[in-house]
Design a protein around this motif. Sequence first.
Motif, short mmCIF file in Angstrom:
data_model
loop_
_atom_site.label_atom_id
_atom_site.label_comp_id
_atom_site.label_asym_id
_atom_site.label_seq_id
_atom_site.Cartn_x
_atom_site.Cartn_y
_atom_site.Cartn_z
N GLU A 1 3.62 -3.26 10.45
CA GLU A 1 3.41 -3.47 8.93
C GLU A 1 4.35 -4.05 8.52
O GLU A 1 4.41 -3.98 7.09
N ILE A 2 4.98 -2.92 7.96
CA ILE A 2 6.11 -2.29 7.25
C ILE A 2 7.49 -3.26 7.30
O ILE A 2 6.98 -3.60 6.19
N CYS A 3 7.56 -3.93 8.52
CA CYS A 3 8.41 -4.24 8.33
C CYS A 3 8.22 -6.09 8.14
O CYS A 3 9.09 -7.33 7.55
N LYS A 4 6.66 -5.80 8.18
CA LYS A 4 6.39 -7.47 7.99
C LYS A 4 6.79 -7.48 6.35
O LYS A 4 6.87 -8.79 6.26
N SER A 5 6.62 -6.77 5.79
CA SER A 5 6.99 -6.69 4.46
C SER A 5 8.13 -6.80 4.32
O SER A 5 8.84 -7.09 2.77
N ALA A 6 8.86 -7.06 4.83
CA ALA A 6 10.53 -6.82 4.75
C ALA A 6 11.40 -8.61 4.30
O ALA A 6 10.45 -8.91 5.05
N ASP A 7 11.99 -7.94 2.92
CA ASP A 7 12.96 -8.85 2.78
C ASP A 7 14.47 -9.32 3.50
O ASP A 7 14.53 -9.68 3.88
N TRP B 1 7.30 -8.66 13.60
CA TRP B 1 7.54 -8.49 13.01
C TRP B 1 8.28 -8.87 11.35
O TRP B 1 8.09 -7.77 10.49
N THR C 1 12.27 0.79 1.90
CA THR C 1 11.50 1.56 2.35
C THR C 1 11.95 1.95 3.68
O THR C 1 12.87 1.54 4.40
N HIS D 1 12.24 -6.86 -1.20
CA HIS D 1 11.97 -5.62 -0.19
C HIS D 1 12.55 -5.80 0.96
O HIS D 1 13.10 -5.77 1.76
N ALA E 1 13.75 -13.52 6.54
CA ALA E 1 14.33 -12.29 6.24
C ALA E 1 15.26 -12.27 6.91
O ALA E 1 15.49 -13.50 7.42
N LYS F 1 9.12 -10.95 8.89
CA LYS F 1 8.74 -12.06 7.70
C LYS F 1 9.20 -13.42 7.73
O LYS F 1 11.07 -13.18 8.00
#
Length: 282
Positions: A195-201, A217, A184, A158, A222, A219
């Motif tokens: 929240e979006i940033c927290k799921s970024a690889d 923020w 994204t 991601h 990452a 992961k």
Amino acid sequence: MSAQIIDGKTVAQDLRAELTTQVQALDSPPGLAVILVGDDPASHVYVGNKIKACEQVGIQSFESRLGADASQEEVLAEIQSYNNNPAVHGILMQLPVPAHLDSDFLVQSIAPEKDVDGLSFINQGKLIAGDTGGLVPCTPQGSLRLIKTIKEDLSGLHAVVIGRSLLFGKPMAQLLLQENCTVTQAHSRTTNLEEICKSADILVAAVGRPKMVKGDWIKDGAIVIDVGINRLDSGKLCGDVDYDSALEKAGAITPVPGGVGPMTIACLLANTLKAYNSGAGS
Ligand code: NAP
């Protein structure tokens, strides 16, 4: 955990050394023309650096410095003369240009095969179509090269790109899509950015807001690419990522300065050689 620092200076030096070898093997030198309008001191420094970099790898540089009151016709005439000059394979118009000029029109007047900034509609369209024959904007191209020094296969990761400019955010998202990332694209109207940033690889920040992206923020592990260049009141440069707190969370991160910045010029040289090899001067 402390992140691996992605040393853009070294990666850029290696690329420049590779380009020097390739240029030396050619029968005639590739040529890069830079057009600068006005007297913005930062732009003069950037152009000076680009010309120096050309000399170092054996690319012939051509330079047009026009006054701040240059007319649209005068700038257009410079572009057209370089479009028609067979010794020139790449043309770059240093942006921004003074407000009385129609910068979009001027950029689109550069022959697409010589458009080493990758901003012409043809090159943008090729990027979206997945046609690798086009010229890709230098900073996103350099950012992808840096990501790949950490991980070659990005498939299924991601990737979050903050920013959607034509120069950086949009082409960066396209490049990551081509690498089979799930992308994204965030921007100023995005809600829940944290929240979006927290799921970024892979997290790429190109906003122009100092230290906006905080360590919490990010992961764990990452890859973080900080494109922002911001000058603080102290005179120091910083990126869009809060570097100290990000170091504790990221697996790898680019510093500012010394991360993405050096890659931009190296990729400009790479684009000039690509234009030469594609027959742009003929
Ligand atoms: P830009 O054209 O100003 O675009 C900034 C982007 O950030 C826009 O898409 C904007 O969204 C978005 N944005 C603004 N505030 C935001 C927020 N609060 N949350 C989320 N997104 C937000 O800038 P750019 O040309 O892409 O450059 C971005 C940064 O990279 C600048 O600091 C620039 O100096 C730096 N840069 C560095 C290099 C290099 O060689 N290292 C090269 C190019 C740029 P909207 O679209 O909704 O307005």
